[in-house]
Design an enzyme around this catalytic site. Structure first.
Site, PDB file in Angstrom:
ATOM      1  N   CYS A 114     -13.181  -0.176   7.198  1.00 12.72           N
ATOM      2  CA  CYS A 114     -13.630   1.223   7.080  1.00 12.72           C
ATOM      3  C   CYS A 114     -15.107   1.348   6.717  1.00 12.72           C
ATOM      4  O   CYS A 114     -15.668   2.436   6.776  1.00 12.72           O
ATOM      5  CB  CYS A 114     -12.770   1.960   6.066  1.00 12.72           C
ATOM      6  SG  CYS A 114     -11.013   1.793   6.370  1.00 12.72           S
ATOM      7  N   HIS A 238     -16.418   7.535   2.813  1.00 14.68           N
ATOM      8  CA  HIS A 238     -15.269   7.187   3.655  1.00 14.68           C
ATOM      9  C   HIS A 238     -14.091   8.064   3.245  1.00 14.68           C
ATOM     10  O   HIS A 238     -13.825   8.269   2.059  1.00 14.68           O
ATOM     11  CB  HIS A 238     -14.930   5.711   3.477  1.00 14.68           C
ATOM     12  CG  HIS A 238     -13.638   5.329   4.101  1.00 14.68           C
ATOM     13  ND1 HIS A 238     -13.287   5.728   5.378  1.00 14.68           N
ATOM     14  CD2 HIS A 238     -12.586   4.603   3.633  1.00 14.68           C
ATOM     15  CE1 HIS A 238     -12.076   5.256   5.659  1.00 14.68           C
ATOM     16  NE2 HIS A 238     -11.633   4.579   4.623  1.00 14.68           N
ATOM     17  N   ASN A 268      -7.164   9.307   7.588  1.00 13.88           N
ATOM     18  CA  ASN A 268      -8.081   8.182   7.435  1.00 13.88           C
ATOM     19  C   ASN A 268      -8.340   7.573   8.819  1.00 13.88           C
ATOM     20  O   ASN A 268      -7.474   6.930   9.396  1.00 13.88           O
ATOM     21  CB  ASN A 268      -7.464   7.142   6.492  1.00 13.88           C
ATOM     22  CG  ASN A 268      -8.370   5.946   6.270  1.00 13.88           C
ATOM     23  OD1 ASN A 268      -9.324   5.723   7.015  1.00 13.88           O
ATOM     24  ND2 ASN A 268      -8.067   5.163   5.254  1.00 13.88           N
TER      25      ASN A 268
HETATM   26  O1  UT7 Z   1      -9.362   2.857   4.135  1.00 17.10           O
HETATM   27  C1  UT7 Z   1      -8.690   2.191   3.123  1.00 17.10           C
HETATM   28  C2  UT7 Z   1      -7.244   2.349   3.354  1.00 17.10           C
HETATM   29  N1  UT7 Z   1      -6.334   2.508   2.286  1.00 17.10           N
HETATM   30  C3  UT7 Z   1      -6.491   3.265   1.187  1.00 17.10           C
HETATM   31  O2  UT7 Z   1      -7.511   3.821   0.906  1.00 17.10           O
HETATM   32  C4  UT7 Z   1      -5.281   3.397   0.318  1.00 17.10           C
HETATM   33  C5  UT7 Z   1      -5.623   3.632  -1.140  1.00 17.10           C
HETATM   34  N2  UT7 Z   1      -4.443   4.063  -1.849  1.00 17.10           N
HETATM   35  C6  UT7 Z   1      -4.004   5.344  -1.810  1.00 17.10           C
HETATM   36  O3  UT7 Z   1      -4.610   6.173  -1.171  1.00 17.10           O
HETATM   37  C7  UT7 Z   1      -2.772   5.680  -2.611  1.00 17.10           C
HETATM   38  O4  UT7 Z   1      -2.382   4.555  -3.369  1.00 17.10           O
HETATM   39  C8  UT7 Z   1      -1.577   6.163  -1.729  1.00 17.10           C
HETATM   40  C9  UT7 Z   1      -1.877   7.536  -1.154  1.00 17.10           C
HETATM   41  C10 UT7 Z   1      -1.329   5.171  -0.613  1.00 17.10           C
HETATM   42  C11 UT7 Z   1      -0.313   6.262  -2.574  1.00 17.10           C
HETATM   43  O5  UT7 Z   1      -0.550   7.129  -3.691  1.00 17.10           O
HETATM   44  P1  UT7 Z   1      -0.135   6.653  -5.162  1.00 17.10           P
HETATM   45  O6  UT7 Z   1      -0.392   7.803  -6.046  1.00 17.10           O
HETATM   46  O7  UT7 Z   1      -0.882   5.368  -5.451  1.00 17.10           O
HETATM   47  O8  UT7 Z   1       1.397   6.414  -5.022  1.00 17.10           O
HETATM   48  P2  UT7 Z   1       2.245   5.090  -5.334  1.00 17.10           P
HETATM   49  O9  UT7 Z   1       1.978   4.061  -4.288  1.00 17.10           O
HETATM   50  O10 UT7 Z   1       2.055   4.726  -6.764  1.00 17.10           O
HETATM   51  O11 UT7 Z   1       3.707   5.611  -5.143  1.00 17.10           O
HETATM   52  C12 UT7 Z   1       4.291   6.563  -6.044  1.00 17.10           C
HETATM   53  C13 UT7 Z   1       5.691   6.878  -5.579  1.00 17.10           C
HETATM   54  C14 UT7 Z   1       6.543   5.634  -5.309  1.00 17.10           C
HETATM   55  O12 UT7 Z   1       7.843   5.925  -5.705  1.00 17.10           O
HETATM   56  P3  UT7 Z   1       8.395   5.407  -7.135  1.00 17.10           P
HETATM   57  O13 UT7 Z   1       8.273   3.919  -7.091  1.00 17.10           O
HETATM   58  O14 UT7 Z   1       7.514   6.039  -8.162  1.00 17.10           O
HETATM   59  O15 UT7 Z   1       9.799   5.918  -7.151  1.00 17.10           O
HETATM   60  C15 UT7 Z   1       6.500   5.492  -3.817  1.00 17.10           C
HETATM   61  O16 UT7 Z   1       7.637   4.851  -3.289  1.00 17.10           O
HETATM   62  O17 UT7 Z   1       5.636   7.587  -4.330  1.00 17.10           O
HETATM   63  C16 UT7 Z   1       6.481   6.928  -3.379  1.00 17.10           C
HETATM   64  N3  UT7 Z   1       5.895   7.142  -2.048  1.00 17.10           N
HETATM   65  C17 UT7 Z   1       6.101   8.262  -1.338  1.00 17.10           C
HETATM   66  N4  UT7 Z   1       6.813   9.365  -1.602  1.00 17.10           N
HETATM   67  C18 UT7 Z   1       6.795  10.338  -0.675  1.00 17.10           C
HETATM   68  C19 UT7 Z   1       5.082   6.312  -1.349  1.00 17.10           C
HETATM   69  N5  UT7 Z   1       4.748   6.885  -0.182  1.00 17.10           N
HETATM   70  C20 UT7 Z   1       5.383   8.091  -0.161  1.00 17.10           C
HETATM   71  C21 UT7 Z   1       5.412   9.150   0.778  1.00 17.10           C
HETATM   72  N6  UT7 Z   1       6.135  10.239   0.481  1.00 17.10           N
HETATM   73  N7  UT7 Z   1       4.729   9.100   1.947  1.00 17.10           N
END
Ligand code: UT7
Length: 314
Positions: A114, A238, A268
């Site tokens: 990215c 980004h 993204n």
């Molecule tokens: O260009 C670079 C590319 N990548 C990035 O920039 C990614 C950087 N990371 C992020 O943007 C964030 O970490 C995410 C948006 C991917 C996720 O947000 P988060 O606040 O870090 O959520 P998390 O991974 O801690 O997940 C929290 C909860 C989990 O459930 P439990 O374990 O708390 O029960 C996940 O399973 O949210 C759940 N979850 C979802 N729920 C609904 C994960 N994806 C989803 C979803 N819908 N799409």
């Protein structure tokens, strides 16, 4: 770039392209176990665009930049295509784009995830410093092709698009005052995609490191430019997650209102995201001649790149 430069360079025109097909959060609710509220709250994304080929989107954006600049396309010496999603393993998709645009020049792909567009823009200044007249830099992606559409952790984030800029030789030092590129390969496993496979991501690990990498790249480029964060008029980051940008800005002491954000409608788009956000700011009249812009990105690898430029006002 500096008083030691042989030739200065500046950005003279932008162009962007997005596929027609809109994929909304509501569409995704029907595909995976998610909710629009969750996606908006955790990422800031409301909808994204998908479709097309990387070469097709890149050529569309490049053509617009060429037309807006009014230059003779035959005076372009080099095409740099930043992409993580080339259409073929070989040849470079840049060569396909060169043919689509009818250019006679060097062409190469650049994969810095990215951060790719900023890497390409900095490289373009270097090529011009060594004697080239004009370089076309494009960031283009078709990430939908690498997404596992049953994986709710990634399929809500990534999308397709392209953005292009023409960088040309100018009198004087040019528009690039400070820059920084970096990579931390030790974090490879946090975000990768094997051949013929789909994107694997540890979202939280990327999130934490992204905030630090953005701050570090920004500070390094500001230091080279001899500017403080307060002297930046607009940040063009980004577009990976609104919360990553908010946290980085907070660490830098730059108000979030000074950022250009398009993630709510693009998702993204990796190396396309910075030129898409730059075009949006320009279209909205948010940049004027002489403004100081901070372009800053991060990505898999874990790469980061930043550039401090003065807006030419063209
Ligand atoms: O260009 C670079 C590319 N990548 C990035 O920039 C990614 C950087 N990371 C992020 O943007 C964030 O970490 C995410 C948006 C991917 C996720 O947000 P988060 O606040 O870090 O959520 P998390 O991974 O801690 O997940 C929290 C909860 C989990 O459930 P439990 O374990 O708390 O029960 C996940 O399973 O949210 C759940 N979850 C979802 N729920 C609904 C994960 N994806 C989803 C979803 N819908 N799409």
């Amino acid at each position: 770039m500096t008083s030691n430069s042989l030739f200065g360079a500046r950005m003279v025109a932008l162009g962007t392209a997005l596929p027609d097909k809109v994929l909304t959060n509501q569409d995704l609710e029907k595909m995976v176990d998610t909710s629009s509220e969750w996606i908006v709250e955790r990422s800031g994304i409301h909808e994204r665009r998908i479709g097309g080929t990387t070469a097709g989107l890149a050529a569309e954006a490049g053509q617009i930049a060429i037309e807006r600049s009014g230059i003779d396309p035959q005076t372009i010496d080099l095409l740099i295509l930043a992409t993580t999603t080339p259409d073929r393993r070989v040849p470079a998709t840049a060569s396909t784009v060169q043919e689509l645009l009818g250019l006679s020049c060097g062409a190469m792909d650049l994969n810095a995830a990215c951060s790719g567009f900023v890497y390409g823009m900095i490289a373009a200044h270097g090529f011009i410093n060594m004697g080239h007249q004009r370089v076309l830099v494009i960031g283009a992606e078709t990430l939908r092709r690498l997404v596992d559409w049953t994986d709710r952790a990634t399929c809500i984030l990534f999308a397709d698009g392209a953005g292009a800029a023409i960088i040309e030789r100018t009198e004087g030092p040019g528009d690039l005052h400070g820059w920084h590129v970096n990579s931390n390969g030790a974090l490879e496993e946090a975000l990768y995609c094997d051949f013929d496979a789909t994107i694997q991501m540890s979202g939280q690990a990327i999130f934490k490191n992204a905030v630090l990498a953005m701050e570090h790249a920004a500070r390094q480029s500001l230091e080279m430019a001899d500017l403080s964060p307060a002297e930046i008029d607009l940040v063009v980051p980004h577009q990976a997650n609104v919360r990553i940008v908010e946290a980085s800005c907070k660490r830098l002491g730059i108000p979030y209102e000074k950022t250009s954000m398009v993630i709510h409608r693009t998702g993204n788009t990796s190396s396309a995201s910075i030129p898409l956000a730059l075009e949006d700011a320009w279209q909205a009249g948010r940049v004027k001649k002489g403004d100081r812009l901070l372009l800053v990105g991060f990505g898999a690898g874990m790469t980061s790149a930043a550039a401090v430029i003065t807006w030419d006002g063209k």
